[in-house]
Design a protein around this motif. Structure first.
Motif, mmCIF file in Angstrom:
data_model
loop_
_atom_site.group_PDB
_atom_site.id
_atom_site.type_symbol
_atom_site.label_atom_id
_atom_site.label_comp_id
_atom_site.label_asym_id
_atom_site.label_seq_id
_atom_site.Cartn_x
_atom_site.Cartn_y
_atom_site.Cartn_z
ATOM 1 N N SER A 176 0.858 -1.187 0.000
ATOM 2 C CA SER A 176 0.000 0.000 0.000
ATOM 3 C C SER A 176 0.889 1.231 0.000
ATOM 4 O O SER A 176 2.116 1.132 0.132
ATOM 5 N N LEU A 177 0.263 2.383 -0.122
ATOM 6 C CA LEU A 177 1.038 3.627 -0.061
ATOM 7 C C LEU A 177 1.744 3.758 1.283
ATOM 8 O O LEU A 177 2.842 4.292 1.359
ATOM 9 N N PRO A 196 4.805 0.276 1.249
ATOM 10 C CA PRO A 196 5.054 -0.060 -0.161
ATOM 11 C C PRO A 196 5.761 -1.398 -0.365
ATOM 12 O O PRO A 196 5.676 -1.960 -1.453
ATOM 13 N N ASN A 219 4.319 2.736 -8.546
ATOM 14 C CA ASN A 219 4.325 2.469 -7.102
ATOM 15 C C ASN A 219 5.677 2.763 -6.490
ATOM 16 O O ASN A 219 5.770 3.237 -5.362
ATOM 17 N N GLY A 260 0.858 6.058 -5.919
ATOM 18 C CA GLY A 260 -0.439 5.398 -5.806
ATOM 19 C C GLY A 260 -0.944 4.983 -7.178
ATOM 20 O O GLY A 260 -0.163 4.745 -8.096
ATOM 21 N N SER A 261 -2.263 4.901 -7.348
ATOM 22 C CA SER A 261 -2.817 4.547 -8.658
ATOM 23 C C SER A 261 -3.879 5.580 -9.030
ATOM 24 O O SER A 261 -4.177 6.487 -8.263
#
Lengths: 213, 213
Positions: B22-23, B26, B77, B82-83
């Motif tokens: 995740s952010l 990572p 990433n 993020g996305s």
């Protein structure tokens, strides 16, 4: 103290046999290439009754893997018996009249069978009551020496998951198999490992680890 | 000729990040432990603006990995974005005001963004037209020097599958992650590899391979 040791050759992507393992092709499709580094060695060939071969940085690794072993453990596929009940006239496995073990070998199977004594000191014992009991019997047979777990992948996974292995050597070869038997599937936990040593050799790197208990 | 090189740290069971990346995390759960061997090194710390650290057998490996690089490629990433579309006021990634690259970096993303020039010579370029085009742009920026693919796993898998990598170094650490991003998933073929060298170092073995074309 007697240790349970484990040596296996693994592709860079983690497989120890190719897909579609069978009695005709016990290493699976493409799996035999895993062992090219060993087949080329005088030390391996001599242990398997063959002449010729090279001496290189893998030689000491193979010699070490053969030293101080009092008993072996293997799965039934590695012995060479297929699956299901033994036929009335079962064959005596892949290993010929004089198998390269020369000590008691304990074969994990679901089907009982009388022990099988071969030339050169190898006796195959067929054990049906699970990995712990097999290890106990092998350790008793080995005395002060170590027990070597020979494979295949399924039996190795069971011993890894149960954290019964003391020392593990991976012969990592620069191959991708992409499918087949992945050694480190089905781990139930993440045992702590200590890197013992690494040896670079032609076409293979030997990685040795100790399991911290 | 300019090469595409790729270095990554891998657990013994083949993962380059733990599960649930995740952010905030990572490297995924447990993934940061992969890099303990590097964090301990003076050579790594210096390249990342930190003092102290050890000199050991990994030092030359890290120095080699930093030498002769004219451009980097990384996934979004790894840049730290993020996305989804970039926000109106996007941040400038994980790497701080003076990122440790000092050359052009090409970030693979689905969303266009103006180039971002940082202190110390790093410029992040955001490329939306795929891995081949990104490699062309990076090679042009690198001139006679090499391009380094920094990861993460997904971008590395894409370049591996397309057989665009010339040289690959795996830093194999004695850890089991059991889940997360497996480096060698999704290969479409099995490129021929040649083992270049292996180096044993504290808590890691460095395996270097050349892709035979």
């Amino acid at each position: 103290m007697s240790k349970l040791r484990f040596n296996i050759t693994m592709s860079l992507d983690g497989f120890v046999a190719g897909p579609n393992q069978s009695l005709e092709n016990p290493l699976g499709e493409g799996g035999v290439r895993l062992h090219d580094w060993a087949f080329a060695l005088e030390a391996w060939r001599k242990a398997n009754g063959q002449d010729g071969g090279e001496v290189n940085a893998s030689t000491s690794v193979v010699e070490e893997s053969l030293a101080n072993i009092g008993a072996y453990i293997m799965g039934r596929n590695m012995f060479g018996g297929g699956s299901g009940p033994w036929p009335d006239d079962p064959w005596n496995g892949w290993w010929g009249a004089n198998p390269p073990y020369h000590v008691p070998v304990f074969v994990l199977t679901n089907h009982a069978r009388q022990p099988l004594s071969m030339e050169g000191g190898t006796t195959f014992n067929f054990v049906t009551d699970g990995i712990e009991s097999t290890l106990e019997q092998a350790k008793e047979a080995a005395g002060d020496k170590d027990v070597m777990l020979s494979g295949g992948a399924n039996v190795a996974q069971q011993y890894l998951a149960a954290e019964l292995i003391d020392e593990m050597e991976l012969h990592v070869v620069p191959l991708f198999l992409r499918d087949g038997a992945r050694l480190f599937d089905n781990l139930r936990n993440d045992p702590e490992l200590e890197q013992v040593r690494s040896i670079e050799a032609p076409g293979v790197t030997h990685l040795k680890y100790r399991v911290v208990k």
